[in-house]
Design an enzyme around this catalytic site. Structure first.
Site, short mmCIF file in Angstrom:
data_model
loop_
_atom_site.label_atom_id
_atom_site.label_comp_id
_atom_site.label_asym_id
_atom_site.label_seq_id
_atom_site.Cartn_x
_atom_site.Cartn_y
_atom_site.Cartn_z
N ASP A 82 0.85 -1.18 0.00
CA ASP A 82 0.00 0.00 0.00
C ASP A 82 0.89 1.24 0.00
O ASP A 82 1.91 1.25 0.69
CB ASP A 82 -0.84 -0.01 1.29
CG ASP A 82 -2.18 0.65 1.14
OD1 ASP A 82 -2.74 0.63 0.04
OD2 ASP A 82 -2.68 1.17 2.16
N TYR A 84 2.33 4.86 1.14
CA TYR A 84 2.30 5.58 2.42
C TYR A 84 1.10 6.52 2.43
O TYR A 84 0.77 7.15 1.42
CB TYR A 84 3.58 6.39 2.60
CG TYR A 84 4.83 5.54 2.73
CD1 TYR A 84 5.00 4.68 3.81
CD2 TYR A 84 5.85 5.61 1.78
CE1 TYR A 84 6.15 3.91 3.94
CE2 TYR A 84 7.00 4.85 1.91
CZ TYR A 84 7.15 4.00 2.99
OH TYR A 84 8.29 3.24 3.11
N PHE A 95 7.97 1.36 -0.92
CA PHE A 95 8.92 1.62 0.16
C PHE A 95 9.60 2.98 0.07
O PHE A 95 10.24 3.42 1.03
CB PHE A 95 9.99 0.52 0.27
CG PHE A 95 9.45 -0.81 0.70
CD1 PHE A 95 9.11 -1.05 2.02
CD2 PHE A 95 9.26 -1.83 -0.22
CE1 PHE A 95 8.60 -2.28 2.41
CE2 PHE A 95 8.74 -3.06 0.15
CZ PHE A 95 8.41 -3.29 1.47
N HIS A 208 8.65 -9.34 6.48
CA HIS A 208 8.57 -7.93 6.11
C HIS A 208 9.61 -7.13 6.91
O HIS A 208 9.91 -7.47 8.06
CB HIS A 208 7.17 -7.40 6.41
CG HIS A 208 6.86 -6.09 5.78
ND1 HIS A 208 7.21 -4.89 6.36
CD2 HIS A 208 6.24 -5.78 4.61
CE1 HIS A 208 6.81 -3.90 5.59
NE2 HIS A 208 6.23 -4.40 4.52
#
Length: 238
Positions: A82, A84, A95, A208
């Site tokens: 998703d 930010y 990221f 993760h």
């Protein structure tokens, strides 16, 4: 002078028209087919409705990963989930955050593992800081599986249709691109494993990089050595 509410805001989505979201030529047929599909039409309708309602949607260019990394250039695929959801953070790459923005914890752990694995220090702050544009331009496809989000509402655009497009992108790379390294961090990214032909590509999996899971068993991200494995595999196969 206070900015007019009608003036565009550079860090948020301004349009639900995919013609305003450029992509590299090699991705264009796949993107066009998606937006002509039932799922694509429904997604655009949803985005238009949310913009009309005054929602702040990020990032301003949802398809930027497909602009900066053409299919013929892909050498590594890193899957996020998703964008930010904080103002000014998302820049259309998994990221990655815009230059000068505080580096999120997961990205700090990515830089930490690169330094541990390769000896490469974290980038200077604020420029480039947490921006991974240079990676994208060097063949790292930084792909979130959902490509828009509303301010302060994580996963608010999940299962609205983006996943149909991003699954198609993953399958296209698997079937048509040169051999690549897929880095699947966390359960969500690893759920895309069946889309990838492991006889052609290197698939690396770990937890993760979030602080909640980065050091936990059974596959801690810190210490995974994915970056040195990718370098060695690319040297032998690309």
């Amino acid at each position: 002078m206070q900015q007019s509410l009608l003036e565009p805001v550079a860090d948020q989505l301004q349009s639900a028209n995919p013609a305003d979201w450029p992509v590299a030529a090699g991705w264009q047929p796949l993107v066009d087919d998606f937006f002509k599909s039932e799922q694509g039409v429904a997604l655009l309708r949803f985005l238009a409705e949310r913009l009309q309602a005054g929602a702040r949607i990020y990032p301003p260019q949802p398809l930027r990963a497909l602009l900066l990394t053409p299919p013929e250039a892909v050498r590594v695929v890193i899957l996020g989930q998703d964008p930010y959801h904080g103002r000014g953070q998302a820049e259309g790459l998994a990221f990655s955050v815009a230059p000068g923005v505080a580096i999120p914890p997961s990205l700090r752990n990515i830089f930490k593992e690169i330094q541990r694995d390769l000896g490469t220090p974290a980038p200077a702050f604020p420029q480039p800081g947490g921006s991974l544009v240079a990676w994208a331009e060097e063949g790292v496809l930084l792909l979130n599986t959902c490509l828009t989000v509303e301010e302060g509402q994580p996963a608010s655009h999940a299962k609205r249709g983006w996943e149909c497009l991003t699954d198609s992108v993953i399958k296209y790379v698997s079937e048509h691109a040169k051999p690549a390294v897929f880095m699947l961090w966390g359960a969500h990214a690893q759920s895309k494993r069946p889309l990838i032909d492991a006889t052609r590509h290197l698939v690396l999996m770990a937890n993760h990089p979030s602080p909640l899971s980065a050091t936990r068993s059974p596959a801690p991200f810190i210490g995974c050595a994915h970056f040195s494995q990718a370098e060695a595999w690319k040297a032998a196969n690309c």
